[in-house]
Design an enzyme around this catalytic site. Structure first.
Site, mmCIF file in Angstrom:
data_model
loop_
_atom_site.group_PDB
_atom_site.id
_atom_site.type_symbol
_atom_site.label_atom_id
_atom_site.label_comp_id
_atom_site.label_asym_id
_atom_site.label_seq_id
_atom_site.Cartn_x
_atom_site.Cartn_y
_atom_site.Cartn_z
ATOM 1 C CG ASN A 1 -5.570 -15.369 2.232
ATOM 2 O OD1 ASN A 1 -5.541 -14.157 2.431
ATOM 3 N ND2 ASN A 1 -4.854 -15.934 1.261
ATOM 4 C CG ASP B 1 2.136 -11.101 -1.779
ATOM 5 O OD1 ASP B 1 1.911 -12.033 -0.987
ATOM 6 O OD2 ASP B 1 2.523 -11.287 -2.954
ATOM 7 N N GLY B 2 3.919 -10.937 0.936
ATOM 8 C CA GLY B 2 5.315 -11.248 1.228
ATOM 9 C C GLY B 2 5.625 -11.452 2.692
ATOM 10 C CB SER C 1 -8.025 -13.247 -0.314
ATOM 11 O OG SER C 1 -7.477 -14.554 -0.293
ATOM 12 C CB THR C 2 -12.894 -15.288 -0.296
ATOM 13 O OG1 THR C 2 -12.447 -14.990 -1.631
ATOM 14 C CG2 THR C 2 -13.797 -14.157 0.173
#
Length: 224
Positions: A60, A11-12, A57-58
């Protein structure tokens, strides 16, 4: 620490790019580079048997089309190059997630990565791509029902994506956010959590040592 499974919520990437006045897409490029670095450093320690990376992820798919299209192309390019490195270093790769909506060319690369590293006996790298924790559990429950089995924690566990992958011992999230975002929901039941304030593109080799030391200092009671 035999059997140790570390999970990384990558993340980030976008915030890292914005703060450096770079295109958002540059953050994803740097993030993928750091995933490869983390894999190499973890493998060197000899202390980790499984390393999972939450890359897409689903949820995204709801991002801007330009960003999603770039991520698909970047993922294909990186997975193809990563396959050679993993095989060379005797590291196995498994893909966890749904194939729905994923471009066929990328699916081919993901499948090839699994196939070409299937006989490797070193650390297993779990690439969570188009992954959703709720979806994984729902699909496992559906598979149990289809098999005519009684729905129990054990039967659901046996039908998760790659059921040989054990529960996560520690889940690490970068960027300062402190949430799980659907990652490894079943395998996170007794996971330790470590939230790092730095963005994933800023993660360094020294962080790997710190993460392992932090895990060793945790007192895991498993409800006892």
């Amino acid at each position: 620490m035999s059997g140790l499974h570390l999970g990384f919520i990558v993340d980030g990437n976008r915030r890292w790019a914005r703060e450096k006045n770079l295109p958002t897409l540059a953050g994803h490029q740097k993030g993928f580079d750091k995933v490869e670095m983390v894999i190499e450093e973890l493998a060197k320690t000899g202390e980790v048997d499984y390393a999972s990376f939450y890359l897409f992820s689903t949820e995204n798919w709801n991002r801007a089309k330009e960003e999603v299209d770039y991520l698909m192309k970047l993922a294909q390019k990186k997975i193809s190059s990563m396959t050679k490195k993993l095989a060379k270093n005797n590291l196995r790769c498994v893909i966890m997630g749904s194939e729905e909506h994923v471009p066929e060319s990328l699916l081919k690369s993901l499948r090839e990565c699994e196939e070409k590293t299937n006989n490797c006996t070193g650390m297993t790298v779990c690439i969570c791509f188009n992954y959703g924790g709720k979806l994984e559990i729902a699909e496992a429950a559906a598979a149990v029902a289809k098999a005519g089995e009684k729905i129990t924690p054990e039967s659901i566990e046996n039908h998760l994506y790659h059921p040989e992958v054990p529960a996560c011992d520690m889940i690490i999230r970068t960027s300062g956010e402190e949430r799980i975002s659907g990652f490894m929901l079943w395998r996170a039941a007794y996971s330790e959590f470590l939230f790092l304030k730095k963005y994933f593109p800023d993660i360094e080799e020294s962080d790997i040592k710190d993460i392992l030391n932090e895990y060793k200092n945790r007192n895991r009671r498993f409800g006892k």
